[in-house]
Write a protein that holds these residues in place. Structure first.
Motif, short mmCIF file in Angstrom:
data_model
loop_
_atom_site.label_atom_id
_atom_site.label_comp_id
_atom_site.label_asym_id
_atom_site.label_seq_id
_atom_site.Cartn_x
_atom_site.Cartn_y
_atom_site.Cartn_z
N MET A 83 0.87 -1.17 0.00
CA MET A 83 0.00 0.00 0.00
C MET A 83 0.91 1.22 0.00
SD MET A 83 -2.95 1.15 2.74
CE MET A 83 -4.04 -0.21 2.37
N GLU A 84 1.02 1.87 -1.14
CA GLU A 84 1.91 3.02 -1.27
C GLU A 84 1.35 4.26 -0.60
OE1 GLU A 84 3.10 3.66 -5.32
OE2 GLU A 84 4.16 1.75 -5.40
N ASP A 85 0.06 4.40 -0.63
CA ASP A 85 -0.60 5.58 -0.05
C ASP A 85 -1.99 5.20 0.39
OD1 ASP A 85 0.91 8.12 -0.18
OD2 ASP A 85 0.95 7.77 -2.34
N LEU A 86 -2.44 5.86 1.44
CA LEU A 86 -3.85 5.85 1.83
C LEU A 86 -4.10 7.23 2.42
CD1 LEU A 86 -6.00 3.15 3.41
CD2 LEU A 86 -6.10 5.45 4.31
N GLY A 87 -5.05 7.94 1.85
CA GLY A 87 -5.33 9.28 2.33
C GLY A 87 -6.81 9.57 2.38
N VAL A 88 -7.21 10.29 3.41
CA VAL A 88 -8.60 10.72 3.57
C VAL A 88 -8.58 12.22 3.82
CG1 VAL A 88 -10.72 10.49 4.93
CG2 VAL A 88 -9.26 8.48 4.54
N LYS A 89 -9.38 12.93 3.08
CA LYS A 89 -9.47 14.39 3.25
C LYS A 89 -9.79 14.71 4.70
CE LYS A 89 -11.59 18.43 1.19
NZ LYS A 89 -12.38 18.95 0.09
N GLY A 90 -9.14 15.75 5.22
CA GLY A 90 -9.25 16.10 6.64
C GLY A 90 -10.66 16.16 7.17
N THR A 91 -11.57 16.76 6.44
CA THR A 91 -12.96 16.92 6.90
C THR A 91 -13.76 15.62 6.81
OG1 THR A 91 -13.55 17.73 4.70
CG2 THR A 91 -13.07 19.39 6.38
N TYR A 92 -13.17 14.57 6.24
CA TYR A 92 -13.88 13.29 6.09
C TYR A 92 -13.28 12.19 6.97
CZ TYR A 92 -16.51 15.17 2.19
OH TYR A 92 -17.37 15.91 1.41
N ARG A 93 -12.32 12.53 7.80
CA ARG A 93 -11.69 11.51 8.65
C ARG A 93 -12.65 11.08 9.76
NH1 ARG A 93 -6.30 14.78 8.35
NH2 ARG A 93 -5.67 14.08 6.29
N ARG A 94 -12.44 9.87 10.22
CA ARG A 94 -13.23 9.26 11.30
C ARG A 94 -14.67 9.00 10.87
NH1 ARG A 94 -9.20 8.37 14.09
NH2 ARG A 94 -7.93 9.89 15.16
N LYS A 95 -14.86 8.70 9.59
CA LYS A 95 -16.20 8.38 9.07
C LYS A 95 -16.23 6.99 8.44
CE LYS A 95 -17.23 13.20 8.35
NZ LYS A 95 -18.39 13.98 8.13
N GLY A 96 -15.17 6.21 8.63
CA GLY A 96 -15.14 4.85 8.10
C GLY A 96 -14.61 4.71 6.68
N LEU A 97 -14.13 5.81 6.09
CA LEU A 97 -13.66 5.74 4.70
C LEU A 97 -12.35 4.97 4.58
CD1 LEU A 97 -14.55 9.31 3.42
CD2 LEU A 97 -15.95 7.25 3.47
N ALA A 98 -11.43 5.18 5.51
CA ALA A 98 -10.17 4.43 5.48
C ALA A 98 -10.45 2.94 5.61
CB ALA A 98 -9.24 4.91 6.58
N ARG A 99 -11.41 2.60 6.44
CA ARG A 99 -11.78 1.18 6.60
C ARG A 99 -12.29 0.59 5.27
NH1 ARG A 99 -12.81 -2.02 10.92
NH2 ARG A 99 -12.49 -0.25 12.30
N LEU A 100 -13.12 1.35 4.56
CA LEU A 100 -13.62 0.88 3.25
C LEU A 100 -12.46 0.63 2.29
CD1 LEU A 100 -16.70 3.23 2.69
CD2 LEU A 100 -16.76 0.77 3.17
N LEU A 101 -11.51 1.56 2.25
CA LEU A 101 -10.36 1.41 1.36
C LEU A 101 -9.48 0.25 1.80
CD1 LEU A 101 -9.44 5.13 0.71
CD2 LEU A 101 -10.47 3.52 -0.90
N PHE A 102 -9.31 0.09 3.10
CA PHE A 102 -8.50 -1.01 3.59
C PHE A 102 -9.13 -2.35 3.19
CE2 PHE A 102 -6.58 -3.98 6.50
CZ PHE A 102 -5.27 -3.54 6.58
N GLU A 103 -10.44 -2.45 3.28
CA GLU A 103 -11.13 -3.67 2.86
C GLU A 103 -10.92 -3.94 1.36
OE1 GLU A 103 -15.11 -2.89 4.24
OE2 GLU A 103 -14.56 -3.33 6.32
N LYS A 104 -10.90 -2.87 0.55
CA LYS A 104 -10.62 -3.03 -0.88
C LYS A 104 -9.18 -3.51 -1.08
CE LYS A 104 -13.74 -1.83 -3.75
NZ LYS A 104 -14.47 -2.90 -4.48
N ALA A 105 -8.26 -3.02 -0.26
CA ALA A 105 -6.87 -3.45 -0.35
C ALA A 105 -6.73 -4.94 -0.02
CB ALA A 105 -6.00 -2.62 0.59
N VAL A 106 -7.42 -5.39 1.00
CA VAL A 106 -7.39 -6.82 1.36
C VAL A 106 -7.98 -7.65 0.22
CG1 VAL A 106 -8.33 -8.55 2.95
CG2 VAL A 106 -7.40 -6.40 3.85
N GLU A 107 -9.07 -7.20 -0.35
CA GLU A 107 -9.71 -7.89 -1.47
C GLU A 107 -8.76 -7.98 -2.67
OE1 GLU A 107 -13.22 -6.51 -4.41
OE2 GLU A 107 -13.77 -6.51 -2.28
#
Length: 158
Positions: free
Chosen positions: A92-116
Motif C-alpha cells: 500500500m503506497e498511499d492511503l489518504g482521507v481528506k481532513g474533513t472526512y476523517r473518522r467516518k469509516g472511509l479508510a476502513r472501506l479502502l482497507f477492505e478493498k486493499a485486502v480484497e
C-alpha cells in the motif's frame, strides 16, 4: 452521505491531485528533513502506469464528484535472491482521507478493498510503511489487524 467507492481511471488524475497533496503536506510538516514542499505531488506518468497495470490499483471514494479518499496499491516481488522466498505481496503506497472526512469509516472501506485486491492477485501479504509520527495511522492499521514486521531506525548526524 452517499459515497462511491471505485477504481480510479485516467480522468481522475486532476481530481486526485489535491488530496494527494494534502497527504504529502502532512508529511512535509512532520518530516521536513525527508519531504519538501511541492505544488504537484503525484507524477502523471506514474499514475498512468498504475491504472493501466493489472498488478496495481488505485481505489477512490467520492462524494458528489469530489475524491475524498484514495489508496494506491501495487503487487511486488522480493529480489530474486536465493535467500528470499519468492512470494508476492501487495504494498500500500498511499492511503489518504481528506481532513474533513476523517473518522467516518472511509479508510476502513479502502482497507477492505486493499485486502480484497491482495487476495484477488494471489499475494499472501498486504504491507505498508508508516511514519512513527503518525500515531493515528498506526492505531488504525493495528485496529485493522496489521502487526509490525520490521523497524527502520535512524540517527541524525550533524
Amino acid at each position: 452521505m452517499e459515497y462511491t467507492v471505485r477504481e480510479a481511471g485516467i480522468n481522475d488524475f486532476l481530481k486526485l491531485q489535491p488530496l494527494h497533496k494534502e497527504v504529502h503536506d502532512l508529511h512535509v510538516g512532520a518530516r521536513p528533513d525527508k519531504y519538501k514542499e511541492a505544488e504537484e505531488t503525484l507524477d502523471q506518468t506514474y499514475y498512468q502506469e498504475l491504472i493501466s497495470s493489472p498488478e496495481a490499483k488505485i481505489f477512490t471514494i467520492e462524494e458528489q464528484g469530489e475524491i475524498v479518499a484514495f489508496t494506491i496499491l501495487k503487487k511486488t516481488w522480493p529480489p530474486n535472491w536465493n535467500t528470499k522466498v519468492q512470494a508476492p505481496v501487495v504494498f500500500m503506497e498511499d492511503l489518504g482521507v481528506k481532513g474533513t472526512y476523517r473518522r467516518k469509516g472511509l479508510a476502513r472501506l479502502l482497507f477492505e478493498k486493499a485486502v480484497e485486491f491482495t487476495k484477488d492477485c494471489g499475494a499472501g501479504n498486504l504491507e505498508l510503511g508508516v511514519w512513527e509520527f503518525n500515531s493515528s495511522a498506526i492505531d488504525f492499521y493495528e485496529e485493522m489487524g496489521m502487526t509490525t514486521q520490521a523497524r527502520k531506525m535512524e540517527m541524525k548526524i550533524d
